[in-house]
Design a protein around this motif. Structure first.
Motif, PDB file in Angstrom:
ATOM      1  N   ASP A  78       6.229  -4.219  13.249  1.00 30.27           N
ATOM      2  CA  ASP A  78       5.227  -4.074  12.192  1.00 30.27           C
ATOM      3  C   ASP A  78       4.257  -5.257  12.124  1.00 30.27           C
ATOM      4  OD1 ASP A  78       6.990  -5.998  11.435  1.00 30.27           O
ATOM      5  OD2 ASP A  78       7.362  -5.205   9.419  1.00 30.27           O
ATOM      6  N   TYR A  79       4.231  -6.091  13.181  1.00 28.74           N
ATOM      7  CA  TYR A  79       3.406  -7.301  13.079  1.00 28.74           C
ATOM      8  C   TYR A  79       1.954  -6.990  12.731  1.00 28.74           C
ATOM      9  CZ  TYR A  79       0.921 -11.571  14.477  1.00 28.74           C
ATOM     10  OH  TYR A  79       0.086 -12.668  14.511  1.00 28.74           O
ATOM     11  N   ILE A  80       1.366  -6.002  13.404  1.00 26.19           N
ATOM     12  CA  ILE A  80      -0.068  -5.786  13.169  1.00 26.19           C
ATOM     13  C   ILE A  80      -0.343  -5.272  11.746  1.00 26.19           C
ATOM     14  CG2 ILE A  80      -0.820  -5.526  15.566  1.00 26.19           C
ATOM     15  CD1 ILE A  80      -0.718  -2.528  15.219  1.00 26.19           C
ATOM     16  N   ASP A  81       0.689  -4.838  11.045  1.00 29.62           N
ATOM     17  CA  ASP A  81       0.478  -4.418   9.650  1.00 29.62           C
ATOM     18  C   ASP A  81       0.086  -5.587   8.756  1.00 29.62           C
ATOM     19  OD1 ASP A  81       1.199  -1.985  10.539  1.00 29.62           O
ATOM     20  OD2 ASP A  81       3.245  -2.034   9.729  1.00 29.62           O
ATOM     21  N   CYS A  82       0.297  -6.816   9.246  1.00 26.80           N
ATOM     22  CA  CYS A  82      -0.035  -7.962   8.382  1.00 26.80           C
ATOM     23  C   CYS A  82      -1.537  -8.046   8.128  1.00 26.80           C
ATOM     24  CB  CYS A  82       0.522  -9.265   8.940  1.00 26.80           C
ATOM     25  SG  CYS A  82      -0.382  -9.965  10.327  1.00 26.80           S
ATOM     26  N   TRP A  83      -2.330  -7.290   8.910  1.00 24.94           N
ATOM     27  CA  TRP A  83      -3.786  -7.290   8.694  1.00 24.94           C
ATOM     28  C   TRP A  83      -4.263  -5.972   8.053  1.00 24.94           C
ATOM     29  CZ3 TRP A  83      -2.251  -8.927  13.880  1.00 24.94           C
ATOM     30  CH2 TRP A  83      -2.282 -10.307  14.054  1.00 24.94           C
ATOM     31  N   THR A  84      -3.376  -4.982   7.955  1.00 26.91           N
ATOM     32  CA  THR A  84      -3.796  -3.643   7.517  1.00 26.91           C
ATOM     33  C   THR A  84      -4.447  -3.657   6.137  1.00 26.91           C
ATOM     34  OG1 THR A  84      -1.906  -2.812   8.717  1.00 26.91           O
ATOM     35  CG2 THR A  84      -2.971  -1.249   7.243  1.00 26.91           C
ATOM     36  N   ASP A  85      -3.886  -4.465   5.243  1.00 32.06           N
ATOM     37  CA  ASP A  85      -4.351  -4.411   3.848  1.00 32.06           C
ATOM     38  C   ASP A  85      -5.584  -5.264   3.578  1.00 32.06           C
ATOM     39  OD1 ASP A  85      -2.331  -2.704   3.341  1.00 32.06           O
ATOM     40  OD2 ASP A  85      -0.953  -4.229   2.565  1.00 32.06           O
ATOM     41  N   LEU A  86      -6.130  -5.877   4.603  1.00 34.29           N
ATOM     42  CA  LEU A  86      -7.369  -6.642   4.369  1.00 34.29           C
ATOM     43  C   LEU A  86      -8.435  -5.662   3.892  1.00 34.29           C
ATOM     44  CD1 LEU A  86      -7.211  -8.949   7.509  1.00 34.29           C
ATOM     45  CD2 LEU A  86      -7.267  -9.755   5.143  1.00 34.29           C
ATOM     46  N   GLU A  87      -9.001  -5.960   2.731  1.00 34.47           N
ATOM     47  CA  GLU A  87      -9.890  -4.975   2.096  1.00 34.47           C
ATOM     48  C   GLU A  87     -11.318  -5.137   2.547  1.00 34.47           C
ATOM     49  OE1 GLU A  87      -9.476  -6.496  -1.724  1.00 34.47           O
ATOM     50  OE2 GLU A  87      -7.459  -5.672  -2.052  1.00 34.47           O
ATOM     51  N   LYS A  88     -12.020  -4.034   2.462  1.00 36.04           N
ATOM     52  CA  LYS A  88     -13.479  -4.113   2.547  1.00 36.04           C
ATOM     53  C   LYS A  88     -13.976  -4.649   1.205  1.00 36.04           C
ATOM     54  CE  LYS A  88     -17.506  -1.165   2.650  1.00 36.04           C
ATOM     55  NZ  LYS A  88     -17.992   0.215   2.698  1.00 36.04           N
ATOM     56  N   LYS A  89     -14.674  -5.765   1.244  1.00 34.53           N
ATOM     57  CA  LYS A  89     -15.192  -6.337   0.001  1.00 34.53           C
ATOM     58  C   LYS A  89     -16.692  -6.107  -0.117  1.00 34.53           C
ATOM     59  CE  LYS A  89     -11.631  -9.898   0.140  1.00 34.53           C
ATOM     60  NZ  LYS A  89     -10.777  -9.657  -1.023  1.00 34.53           N
TER      61      LYS A  89
END
Ligand SMILES: O=C(O)Cc1cc(O)ccc1O
Ligand SMILES: [Fe+2]
Length: 451
Positions: free
Chosen positions: A432-443
């Motif tokens: 699941d390593y790449i999930d650490c970036w999944t939640d980066l939001e569009k701001k």
């Protein structure tokens, strides 16, 4: 000349005044050391007869004509050539060499591993070496391999040298002794050692179990980086590198010598310990360095510089400014930059980045990158702070802050790194390593202003 000291069963030379017992200070110095008084010829290398009936023998780590040439003269009980009977090929299935591209493994990706666990199996320096990645080509002497070692047993009457590579050893757990032809190096976490190509040694466990990282450098030797405008001081200072004093053993016991040569392993029987060098002089030697002596230089007003400012050692590739390997250290330091996103930025890099955590927490990855763990951000693959690190650093009160309890490193090479089947299938890969970036939001919402 003082009386020689006896330690570790090896007869060891007296320690020069003002140094840690058993070591001589300086990076790539021209050292001289003898375990018996008068064993080292003076003023010449090859007297008609050497003192004590020793044999003179040169170990060349660079071409004779390199500038500067690196070589060491040894004065030993028997010439090395007497050690060689016929070589038999042996299998060390977990120690791989480049080129090694497993068709069933995908190396393209962002990867992270938990620490490779110890098992019940007794493992020594050779059987416990687990290759994670390979890069370049061992036959043309370019590139590197990264390994994890898991060592619980000492080598006994068993010796090794690698004709392929110099080894940079980065312990993470346990204490090891490298009993080498040129003397003894004891090594523990927060220290590193370099074992040069061609040097014979045995590895003993002082305190186990032992785990750590190895960078196997197929190319030109590690050297201190050019300091440019930084000038003569800070980073890794030459005096903090330590080469061992001479130490020898005169033991006639059936032993084996294993040789790594062009990616393959060969073994021969020898009737004695090959650690029989009584005296030596020269500039080709193993050494160790305490990473706590590394003096980081960084941003003192704003912005985040390239990690090259944290280079401890660099192995050139022949292309100026483009290393075969940089060994880069991320250690405790102050963060003071104003109006700055302080952790590493998001980036893609032509160089490939293999990281390991020695202890503590790495600022770009507060979770998941744990001591003993590794990560790989391969050539041109995007990476950067995880969601938590991004949000934290974007909203932090930017007072002067000390990053405490942190020591990670990077083996950065100009060559893409290929995963071994062990790294892909057996080591504890975090799926699941790449999930650490999944939640980066569009701001971005089209309106100006900082968000
Ligand atoms: O990716 C990483 O964490 C290593 C790294 C650290 C840094 O401060 C800048 C660039 C970089 O690749
Ligand atoms: Fe990076």
């Amino acid at each position: 000349m003082n009386q020689q000291t006896k330690s570790h069963g090896l007869v060891q030379a007296p320690t020069p005044v003002g140094t840690t017992p058993g070591y001589m200070p300086g990076f790539a110095n021209d050292f001289e050391t003898e375990a018996l008084p008068g064993a080292l010829p003076q003023g010449m290398n090859s007297p008609q007869k050497c003192n004590y009936g020793l044999y003179g023998e040169q170990l060349s780590g660079t071409a004779f004509t390199a500038n500067p040439p690196e070589r060491t003269w040894t004065y030993r009980i028997r010439p090395s050539v007497k050690h060689s009977h016929r070589y038999q090929k042996i299998d060390l299935p977990y120690w791989k060499s480049a080129p090694h591209v497993d068709p069933d493994v995908i190396s393209l990706g962002q990867y992270r591993w938990d620490p490779v666990p110890h098992t019940d199996e007794g493992l020594n320096w050779l059987t416990g070496m687990r290759t994670m990645t390979t890069a370049g080509d061992v036959n043309t002497q370019v590139g590197m391999a990264s390994h994890i070692y898991l060592v619980t047993e000492s080598m006994k009457d068993e010796y090794f040298f690698s004709a392929d590579s110099e080894l940079l050893v980065v312990p993470q757990e346990g204490r090891l002794r490298f009993a080498t032809e040129l003397g003894i190096i004891d090594l523990e976490p927060k220290e590193i050692a370099i074992i040069p190509r061609g040097l014979v040694y045995r590895v003993e466990v002082l305190e186990g179990p032992c785990r750590g990282f190895v960078c196997e450098n197929y190319g030109q030797k590690f050297e201190l980086p050019g300091r440019g405008p930084i000038g003569a001081n800070c980073l890794a200072n030459p005096r903090d590198f330590k080469a061992p004093v001479a130490a020898y053993e005169d033991r006639e016991v059936p032993s084996t010598l294993t040789v790594k040569w062009c990616g393959q392993f060969h073994r021969t029987d020898i009737p004695q310990s090959p650690l029989d060098v009584v005296a030596w002089h020269g500039n080709y030697a193993p050494y160790k360095y305490d990473l706590r002596n590394y003096c980081p230089v960084g941003a003192i007003l704003f912005d985040h510089p390239d990690p090259s400012i944290f280079t401890v050692l660099t192995a050139p590739s022949g292309v100026p400014g483009t290393a075969n390997i940089d060994f880069v250290l991320f250690r405790e330091r102050w963060m003071v930059a104003e109006d700055t996103f302080r952790p590493p930025w998001y980036h893609k890099n032509i160089m490939s980045e293999l990281m390991g955590n020695i202890y503590g927490q790495y600022d770009a990855k507060p979770q998941g990158f744990v001591p003993g763990g590794m990560s790989l951000h391969n050539m041109m693959l995007p990476h950067g702070p995880d969601k938590n690190a991004f949000e934290g650093a974007s909203n932090a009160d930017l007072k002067a802050e000390k990053l405490e309890n942190t020591m990670s490193f990077m083996f950065e090479t100009r060559f893409p790194q290929h995963l071994t089947a062990f790294a892909a299938n057996e080591a504890p890969l975090q799926d699941d390593y790449i999930d650490c970036w999944t939640d980066l939001e569009k701001k971005f919402d089209g309106t100006p202003g900082k968000k």
